[in-house]
Design an enzyme around this catalytic site. Structure first.
Site, PDB file in Angstrom:
ATOM      1  N   ASP A 188       0.860  -1.177   0.000  1.00 28.31           N
ATOM      2  CA  ASP A 188       0.000   0.000   0.000  1.00 28.31           C
ATOM      3  C   ASP A 188       0.906   1.240   0.000  1.00 28.31           C
ATOM      4  OD1 ASP A 188      -2.312   1.663   0.455  1.00 28.31           O
ATOM      5  OD2 ASP A 188      -1.593   1.814   2.534  1.00 28.31           O
ATOM      6  N   ASP A 193      -0.082   5.251   0.866  1.00 31.19           N
ATOM      7  CA  ASP A 193      -0.247   6.252   1.934  1.00 31.19           C
ATOM      8  C   ASP A 193      -0.451   5.586   3.297  1.00 31.19           C
ATOM      9  OD1 ASP A 193      -0.116   8.047  -0.181  1.00 31.19           O
ATOM     10  OD2 ASP A 193      -2.299   8.089  -0.402  1.00 31.19           O
TER      11      ASP A 193
END
Ligand SMILES: [Zn+2]
Length: 442
Positions: free
Chosen positions: A255, A257
């Site tokens: 992932d 952020d």
């Protein structure tokens, strides 16, 4: 299929290892490089090879005669192009001998590439030429190539780069598939000329279409003693063989952020992107352990009109540069630009759809897995939300939740992770520890 090997180089930087040999005949773990190239091409369905020679032409010609006595299935001819013309200059001088479509190989590279798949991508794209591209561990001082959403080359960024420039980490590996018809108009191109620095930029400026083929497969030039040592080490340790396209790859899906970089509301500008301490080094450890690393990120800022595709490219270029400073890279980056809920001012209606790629849907992971030939049972997803963990479960990979970013406090889905770790560095530590146990048990 036909291949052209550019074997005219003098190998000045490799002189101490060459003795009287020309560069293409340098021994790589005891086998001449040219022999390795010919065998690799033959194994990939190439039936005809044209070798362009210049420096020490007679030695290479004698080598080829000997090779043909002991190997069949390959027609090999050498052509002495008479003068040092540069990589594209040499090729343009023998266009009449070439087939409609051909592969271009540099005489100082060791590669193990699925040529049929590369050729298929080239044909499907309809491009005038296709360039094999890959990220490397030193983008700051590499010639970089920028591609658009459709994979076609938009710009070349030759080194040296302006201080602080944010550029994508995608490097021309010097391995091409080219349409002969596209080169006819360049016969009188000034010599000497180089593909990467002269001819390809000229083709792009003239409106010809260049496709970028991004792959993790092994290709490295061994034009200096240090690079030759590295390639020999990779061959001995099996790094080259393990990077073959047909081998299932261990992957880590990341992932963005809250996992790689600090969450700061939504990242809408390059300067909003700040890496979490230790994140770049953690990615480098994955690269070094031969994990393929893919970014999978929901970016609803695109659907909401808060960021354009061009803006997102700039953000990811900054991410590439920040990682590159630590010698780390992402093999691929995939993003979902969609958002299901309408009603934002300035939104992009076409992206306001319920899709199969927005996590917790597994679409991005599955697409990355397909392109990286992932071994899902030996792959991982690292993220900071329950949505990442549910996507991992749906895709059939193990999930590690990090305590940075949301730290799972979003509580939107019921999807317990396999492990919880303080941050990306700790998560990577867990993966590598498990991997070592698995390898030694096997
Ligand atoms: Zn989507």
């Amino acid at each position: 299929m036909q291949a052209v090997i550019l074997a005219g180089g003098k190998g000045t930087r490799l002189a101490e290892r060459l003795g009287p040999l020309p560069k293409p005949l340098v021994g790589v773990c005891g086998v001449p490089l040219l022999e390795r190239q010919l065998l690799q091409l033959r194994a990939n369905g190439v039936t005809e090879v044209v070798i362009l020679v210049n420096h020490a032409a007679d030695r290479i010609e004698r080598f080829v005669e000997g090779f043909l006595v002991t190997h069949d299935g390959l027609s090999v001819t050498t052509v002495d192009d008479g003068a040092p013309r540069g990589t594209s200059g040499a090729l343009l001088s023998v266009l009449d001998r070439l087939q409609e479509r051909f592969l271009v190989v540099y005489g100082d590279t060791l590669f193990e590439i699925d040529v049929a798949r590369f050729g298929d991508a080239h044909r499907r794209s309809g491009a005038d030429a296709t360039l094999f591209l890959h990220p490397n561990d030193h983008p700051h001082d590499s010639d970089l190539v920028e591609t658009g959403e459709d994979g076609f080359v938009i710009r070349f960024h030759p080194k040296p780069h302006p201080e602080g420039a944010a550029l994508p980490n995608l490097v021309n590996a010097a391995f091409y598939m080219v349409e002969r018809a596209a080169l006819l108009r360049w016969r009188d191109f000034p010599e000497p000329s180089d593909f990467g620095r002269d001819l390809f930029p000229a083709m792009l400026a003239a409106g010809q279409r260049l496709f970028g083929y991004n792959s993790f497969e092994y290709i490295k030039d061994l034009g200096t003693p240090a690079r030759l040592d590295k390639v020999e080490d990779h061959l001995r340790r099996g790094v080259v063989a393990r990077a073959a396209r047909g081998r299932r790859q261990r992957c880590v899906f990341l992932d963005r952020d809250g996992t790689l970089n600090r969450p700061r509301g939504h990242v809408a500008r390059p300067e909003d992107l700040v890496l979490i301490p230790g994140a770049a080094e953690a990615v480098r450890r994955l690269n070094e352990a031969e994990f393929r690393v893919a970014l999978v990120t929901n970016q609803p800022v695109l659907a909401r009109g808060e960021c354009t595709e061009e803006g997102m490219r700039a953000i990811h270029a900054r991410l590439d540069m920040e990682l590159g400073r630590a010698g780390a890279w992402l093999d691929r980056a995939y993003l979902c630009p969609h958002h299901p809920d309408a009603g934002f001012p300035g939104e992009v209606p076409a992206l306001k759809v319920a899709c199969t790629c927005r996590k917790p849907e597994p679409g991005l992971i599955l697409r990355a897995a397909e392109e990286l030939n992932a071994d899902l049972a030996r792959s991982w997803m690292i993220g900071d939300t329950t949505s990442d963990m549910l996507a991992a479960r749906r895709a059939g990979v193990r999930g590690i939740l990090v305590r940075t970013g949301e730290g799972g406090r979003d509580g939107r889905y019921e999807a317990p992770p396999e492990h919880v770790a303080d941050d990306l560095a700790a998560a990577v530590g867990l993966i590598l520890a498990q991997d070592v146990r698995r390898e030694s048990a096997a």
